[in-house]
Design a protein around this motif. Structure first.
Motif, short mmCIF file in Angstrom:
data_model
loop_
_atom_site.label_atom_id
_atom_site.label_comp_id
_atom_site.label_asym_id
_atom_site.label_seq_id
_atom_site.Cartn_x
_atom_site.Cartn_y
_atom_site.Cartn_z
N LEU A 3 0.76 -1.41 -0.12
CA LEU A 3 0.21 -0.03 -0.13
C LEU A 3 0.88 1.17 0.20
CD1 LEU A 3 -2.73 1.11 0.25
CD2 LEU A 3 -2.63 0.94 2.68
N LEU A 4 1.92 1.12 0.81
CA LEU A 4 2.86 2.29 0.80
C LEU A 4 4.35 1.79 0.78
CD1 LEU A 4 3.46 5.43 1.54
CD2 LEU A 4 3.65 4.77 4.03
N GLN A 5 5.02 2.32 -0.07
CA GLN A 5 6.53 2.07 -0.25
C GLN A 5 7.49 3.15 -0.46
OE1 GLN A 5 7.35 -0.93 -3.25
NE2 GLN A 5 9.29 -0.47 -3.65
N VAL A 6 8.14 3.18 0.50
CA VAL A 6 9.46 4.26 0.62
C VAL A 6 10.78 3.89 0.42
CG1 VAL A 6 10.18 5.88 2.33
CG2 VAL A 6 7.85 5.35 2.57
N ASP A 7 11.28 4.61 -0.54
CA ASP A 7 12.57 4.09 -1.00
C ASP A 7 13.58 4.96 -0.94
OD1 ASP A 7 12.06 1.24 -1.78
OD2 ASP A 7 11.15 1.92 -3.44
N ASP A 8 14.83 4.93 -0.06
CA ASP A 8 15.80 5.96 0.08
C ASP A 8 15.42 7.26 0.28
OD1 ASP A 8 18.59 6.44 -0.04
OD2 ASP A 8 18.59 6.93 -2.19
N THR A 29 8.15 -0.38 3.72
CA THR A 29 6.73 -0.69 3.05
C THR A 29 5.61 -0.89 4.12
OG1 THR A 29 7.08 -2.96 3.14
CG2 THR A 29 7.70 -1.86 1.17
N VAL A 30 4.62 -0.73 4.05
CA VAL A 30 3.29 -0.77 4.52
C VAL A 30 2.50 -1.57 3.76
CG1 VAL A 30 1.60 0.16 6.08
CG2 VAL A 30 3.79 1.33 6.16
N GLU A 31 2.17 -2.86 4.45
CA GLU A 31 1.07 -3.87 3.63
C GLU A 31 -0.40 -3.19 4.33
OE1 GLU A 31 1.94 -5.77 1.46
OE2 GLU A 31 4.28 -5.15 1.82
N LYS A 32 -1.29 -3.77 3.47
CA LYS A 32 -2.68 -3.36 3.66
C LYS A 32 -3.17 -4.27 5.00
CE LYS A 32 -7.22 -3.66 1.84
NZ LYS A 32 -8.32 -3.94 0.65
N GLY A 33 -3.83 -3.55 5.93
CA GLY A 33 -4.12 -4.09 7.25
C GLY A 33 -3.13 -4.63 8.05
N ARG A 34 -1.87 -3.86 7.73
CA ARG A 34 -0.53 -4.50 9.19
C ARG A 34 -0.53 -3.17 9.63
NH1 ARG A 34 1.77 -9.50 9.36
NH2 ARG A 34 3.90 -8.51 9.14
N THR A 35 -0.05 -3.29 10.82
CA THR A 35 0.47 -2.09 11.62
C THR A 35 1.99 -2.21 11.65
OG1 THR A 35 -1.47 -2.48 12.99
CG2 THR A 35 0.55 -1.04 13.93
N LYS A 90 -8.15 11.64 3.85
CA LYS A 90 -8.98 10.56 3.22
C LYS A 90 -8.15 9.39 3.02
CE LYS A 90 -12.38 9.83 -0.57
NZ LYS A 90 -12.92 10.38 -1.81
N ASP A 91 -6.91 9.61 2.36
CA ASP A 91 -6.25 8.35 2.06
C ASP A 91 -5.06 8.08 3.36
OD1 ASP A 91 -7.28 7.68 -0.47
OD2 ASP A 91 -5.82 9.11 -1.15
N ILE A 92 -4.51 8.91 3.89
CA ILE A 92 -3.67 8.86 5.00
C ILE A 92 -3.93 9.96 6.03
CG2 ILE A 92 -1.15 8.94 5.88
CD1 ILE A 92 -0.35 8.48 3.07
N ALA A 93 -4.45 9.63 7.21
CA ALA A 93 -4.87 10.46 8.18
C ALA A 93 -3.79 10.31 9.37
CB ALA A 93 -6.43 10.12 8.60
N TYR A 94 -3.85 11.38 10.10
CA TYR A 94 -2.74 11.67 11.15
C TYR A 94 -3.49 11.81 12.74
CZ TYR A 94 0.96 12.32 7.87
OH TYR A 94 1.65 12.05 6.90
N GLN A 171 -12.55 7.51 6.80
CA GLN A 171 -12.22 6.27 6.23
C GLN A 171 -11.01 6.18 5.62
OE1 GLN A 171 -15.77 5.44 3.95
NE2 GLN A 171 -16.71 4.74 5.69
N PRO A 172 -9.63 6.44 6.28
CA PRO A 172 -8.54 6.58 5.57
C PRO A 172 -8.06 4.96 5.38
CG PRO A 172 -8.23 6.97 7.79
CD PRO A 172 -9.52 7.05 7.57
N LYS A 173 -7.16 4.75 4.48
CA LYS A 173 -6.34 3.55 4.06
C LYS A 173 -5.36 3.08 5.02
CE LYS A 173 -7.65 3.29 -0.82
NZ LYS A 173 -7.04 3.42 -1.91
N ILE A 174 -4.64 4.54 5.41
CA ILE A 174 -3.39 4.34 6.45
C ILE A 174 -3.55 5.36 7.79
CG2 ILE A 174 -0.91 4.60 7.04
CD1 ILE A 174 -0.38 3.84 4.11
#
Length: 276
Positions: A3-8, A29-35, A90-94, A171-174
């Protein structure tokens, strides 16, 4: 695909006198439904990493961000402002550590949550109903009445629940929880962590927990990253890292966890000079 991939990822702050490198090539990386838990002391680069995920940091020349941040196959660093406004909330909330600083004191909590809903769901016909439902989901009693309450009429724990409700309403995804329990007493800390755990169990939302406290991780985080001075010094499944930490910094942080029946004269000293 993640769902989220961060590189370098590299983040640096600039002034007339000097350049300060806050993050030195982080990848995760962050996978869907994982913490995912990001652990480290203050100044290790945790929060700026979290803020960079939606480009909330100041722009050049004050701050420079490089590398790649991919959300659901889209390049965040190349997004236009209109798409960024969708991404934020909406997609990433804090959720931040000081709810009293995040909530506007002159507006009711219901108004503030409704404002976020109207921004991301302009077609919603029953905004008030959606807000009341979100308040109920986070365990706020009499949500209809609390809709019209002001932040100062609530305790710190209730204010933090309002911030969580604001995130859930969109309803954010992350969900990025940046030190969500730091300003709260131990009993309320447990309540907030239990609430986040229930939210994760009943939805497919991913959570990124930013913390300095390893004691919060058992039975909550699936994976952990340990940051020290802008570097990721250890990563892995939470249970394995807690059981068999490899890096001296990780060992020192875990040694700071209070244990029943174990009395220490002093906490383990972290020798930054030898770890640098």
């Amino acid at each position: 695909m993640s769902l989220l991939q961060v590189d370098d990822l590299k983040i640096s702050f600039h002034s007339r006198e000097r350049e300060t490198v806050a993050v030195k090539g982080a990848s995760f990386t962050v996978e869907k439904g994982r913490t995912l838990a990001v652990v480290g002391e203050s100044g290790s680069g945790k929060s700026v990493t979290a803020l960079s995920l939606t480009r909330l940091l100041p722009g050049p020349p004050v701050c420079r961000v490089s590398g790649k941040i991919m959300f659901d196959g889209q390049d965040v660093l190349a997004m236009e402002q209109a798409r960024l406004r969708q991404l934020r909330g909406k997609d990433i909330a804090y959720i931040f550590q000081e709810p009293s600083s995040s909530l506007n004191p002159v507006f009711t909590v219901g108004y503030q949550i409704a404002e976020a809903v109207k921004l991301h769901f302009p077609e919603e016909s029953d905004v008030r109903g959606r807000v009341v439902k979100a308040l109920d989901q986070v365990g706020i009693r009499d949500p209809e009445k609390r809709y019209g309450a002001y932040p100062h009429e609530m305790s710190g724990g209730m204010q933090q629940r309002v911030m969580i409700a604001m995130a859930l309403a969109c309803q954010p995804k992350i969900l990025v929880a940046d030190e969500p329990t730091t300003a709260l007493d131990v009993t309320i800390q447990k309540q907030i962590m239990d609430l986040l755990r229930k939210i994760r169990q009943r939805s497919s939302m991913s959570i990124i927990l930013i913390t300095h406290n390893f004691a919060l991780l058992p039975d909550f985080a699936d994976e952990v990253l340990v940051m020290f001075r802008g570097d990721i010094v250890e990563r892995g499944e939470t249970e394995k890292v807690l059981r068999e930490p490899q890096h001296p910094y990780t060992k020192a942080l875990i040694a700071c966890i209070p244990r029943l029946g174990v009395r220490q004269k002093r906490l383990t000293t972290i020798d930054h000079a030898t770890l640098a």
